[in-house]
Write a protein that holds these residues in place. Structure first.
Motif: not given
Length: 424
Positions: A59-62, A51-54
RNA sequence: GGAGAGAUGGCUGAGUGGUUGAAAGCGGCACCCUGCUAAGGUGUUAUACCCCCUCCGGGGUAUCGAGGGUUCGAAUCCCUCUCUCUCCGCCA
C-alpha cells in the motif's frame, strides 16, 4: 525421521515401537507433540503478522507513486512498529522449529508388523540356512593361513597406519580385487547401475543419512576441511539424490557401489577383532534402492536375494537372520542379516545387512517422487551389503583351504583370477 | 595458491529498491486442429511449511548460491562465507 502426522495421529503406536526397540522413556513423544503445537501456533502468528506488514508495505508503494506522502507516512509509522514483534516471533519460531526437529530425529522408525518383537540378538529368528557347517579340525583360522603365506600383513599395517588397517599382498590382494569385481558385475547383471562415489562427505550428507548426530563417533573426520570419511557407501549413494524429486517412471532406481569404508569401532577388542573379523578400514560393495512405497517390502526380499545369490555362487554356507525389534537399529523397519560360516573359527560372521527404511531416510534427505496423480510423495529407500569383503574373504580362506595349505579357487572367481585353480 | 568474472525456476536467460514467485524462449503436461507424419493453436507447468477443505480445491508465509545487515518494502543495496567459470602457477 517419521512423518509428523503419524506421530500426531497414532502416538501409542510410536511409543510401542520405541519400547520394542529397547528405549525406556517414551515421554519424548509427548514432549514432541507439545513442542509441535507451540511451533504451529508461532508459525500461524508469525505468518499473519508478516502478511499484515506485507499488505501495508505494498500500500505504501502505491501511495508513494500517487504522491500521497502523508498517508504513506502514517503507514510507514505503523509497519515500523511491527518490526520488533516480527523479529521476536521469528526468533521464537526458529527456536521451536529446531527443538521440534531435534526431537523428531530422536524418535526411531516403527518396525514392520512382520518383525518379531524381542530384546537382544538371542531373539533374532534364523529364517533360512544354506550349506553344511564344515567342522574339519585341521582347518586353520584365516589369520594363520595368511600369515604362513605372507598374504595379509597386519603388522606393517600397524606400522604404517594403526591396528585394523592391514595390507593385502599378492594373491590375497588379487583375490580381494576379484571379489569386488565379481560382486559389482553380478549386481550390474541384476539391474543395478554402477556408481563410483567420493570417499569423504560433507556435514550435510552425514546428517542426511543420520550419521550425525547420533553415530558421529563411528566416523573418522577431516576437521580442517569439514569432511567425514565414509563408514559405508550408503552415505554418498543415498545422498546422491538428496533434495530431488523422481518421476514415477524412473523408479525403482538401483545402485551398486564399491567403496572402502572407515569405522572407528571404538571400544572393540579381543577375539571378535582377530584377523579380518573387524577392521577400521575395509572394502564393501553396497546395494542401494529408491523405490515406490507400495513395493518396498518386495524390494527388500529381492535385495536380500541379490546378496544371498553371491554367497551361494561362492559356495559358502550361510544363514539368514530376521532381526528382532530390539536388535535392528534406530532407522530400519525391517532388517535381515546374512552370516557366513567360518570353519576355521567355528562361528558365524555377518557379511551383509539388508534393510528397509521406508520413508525414514527419504524424509530427512528430501528425496521424493511424483505419484500417479502428480502429487509429491516420500519414497522408500533400502540398502544392503552385497557384500562386505573381509569376512567373505575370511570365509573363503577357511572354506576353500586344502590340507596342503593351498587355497582352492571358488568356481565363479576363476575368470577373475586368470583361470587359476589354486592359490599358494 | 594468485588475478578477474559470476551464482535467478527442469534448462537457456531478462530483471539494480515498490502489486516480481519472478519477462521471454526451450523443454514437460493437457486439450484443440490435422487422413498419417511434420508443423500449428490454446492453456498449464517451482519447492517447503502453516491454515481451511480434508475428494476436488482455496487462503497465507518463506525461498532468486548460503548466512547476516540496511529499509515501511530487497532477486535488486551493504557485509561474511561457499561454490562455479576464465587466465596464471602447480600437478596424478
Amino acid at each position: 525421521m517419521l512423518d509428523i502426522s503419524v506421530i500426531k495421529e497414532q502416538p501409542e503406536l510410536v511409543k510401542t515401537a520405541m519400547l520394542n526397540k529397547g528405549e525406556t522413556d517414551t515421554s519424548l513423544v509427548d514432549t514432541l507433540l507439545e513442542t509441535d503445537k507451540n511451533w504451529r501456533d508461532a508459525v500461524k502468528e508469525l505468518d499473519s503478522l508478516r502478511g499484515e506488514s506485507n499488505t501495508k508495505a505494498k500500500l505504501i508503494g502505491q501511495l508513494m507513486s500517487k504522491g500521497q506522502k502523508a498517508e504513506a507516512q502514517a503507514l510507514i509509522q505503523e509497519t515500523g512498529e511491527m518490526k520488533g514483534a516480527i523479529k521476536g516471533l521469528e526468533d521464537k519460531e526458529k527456536m521451536l522449529r529446531e527443538q521440534r526437529f531435534g526431537l523428531m530425529l530422536r524418535i526411531p522408525n516403527i518396525p514392520h508388523e512382520s518383525v518379531p518383537v524381542g530384546k537382544t540378538e538371542n531373539d533374532n529368528v534364523e529364517a533360512f540356512r544354506h550349506g553344511e557347517l564344515r567342522t574339519d579340525e585341521w582347518v586353520k583360522p584365516h589369520w594363520e593361513l595368511t600369515a604362513e603365506h605372507g598374504w595379509i600383513d597386519f603388522e606393517r599395517g600397524v606400522k604404517v597406519t594403526g591396528a585394523g588397517f592391514p595390507f593385502y599382498k599378492g594373491p590375497a590382494a588379487r583375490l580381494q580385487r576379484a571379489l569386488i569385481n565379481y560382486f559389482i558385475d553380478t549386481a550390474t547383471e541384476r539391474g543395478y547401475t554402477e556408481l563410483m562415489a567420493p570417499f569423504m562427505v560433507n556435514e550435510d550428507s552425514a546428517r542426511g543419512t543420520g550419521q550425525i548426530p547420533d553415530k558421529e563417533d563411528m566416523m573418522y573426520t577431516v576437521p580442517r576441511d569439514g569432511f567425514f570419511m565414509i563408514p559405508t557407501a550408503e552415505v554418498p549413494v543415498s545422498n546422491f539424490h538428496r533434495d530431488e524429486i523422481f518421476e514415477l517412471k524412473s523408479l525403482p532406481v538401483k545402485y551398486v557401489c564399491y567403496t572402502p569404508c572407515w569405522r572407528r569401532e571404538a571400544g572393540s577388542y579381543g577375539k571378535d577383532v582377530r584377523g579380518l573379523n573387524r577392521l577400521h578400514q575395509f572394502d564393501k560393495v553396497e546395494l542401494v534402492k529408491f523405490v515406490k512405497p507400495e513395493t518396498s517390502y518386495d524390494e527388500l526380499e529381492s535385495l536380500r536375494e541379490d546378496a544371498e545369490f553371491l554367497l551361494r555362487q561362492l559356495g559358502l554356507s550361510y544363514r539368514r537372520l530376521l532381526m528382532c525389534t530390539g536388535d535392528m537399529g534406530f532407522t530400519q523397519t525391517k532388517k535381515y542379516d546374512l552370516e557366513v560360516w567360518s570353519p576355521g573359527q567355528q562361528r558365524w560372521l555377518e557379511v551383509s545387512s539388508c534393510s528397509n527404511f521406508e520413508g525414514f531416510q527419504a524424509r530427512r534427505m528430501m528425496v521424493r517422487y511424483r505419484d500417479e496423480k502428480g502429487s509429491i510423495e516420500t519414497l522408500h529407500t533400502l540398502n544392503g551389503s552385497g557384500l562386505a569383503l573381509p569376512r567373505v574373504m575370511a570365509a573363503i580362506l577357511e572354506e576353500y583351504q586344502l590340507p596342503s595349505g593351498k587355497l582352492r579357487v571358488p568356481e565363479v572367481l576363476k575368470p577373475y583370477l586368470g583361470g587359476a585353480e589354486e592359490l599358494g
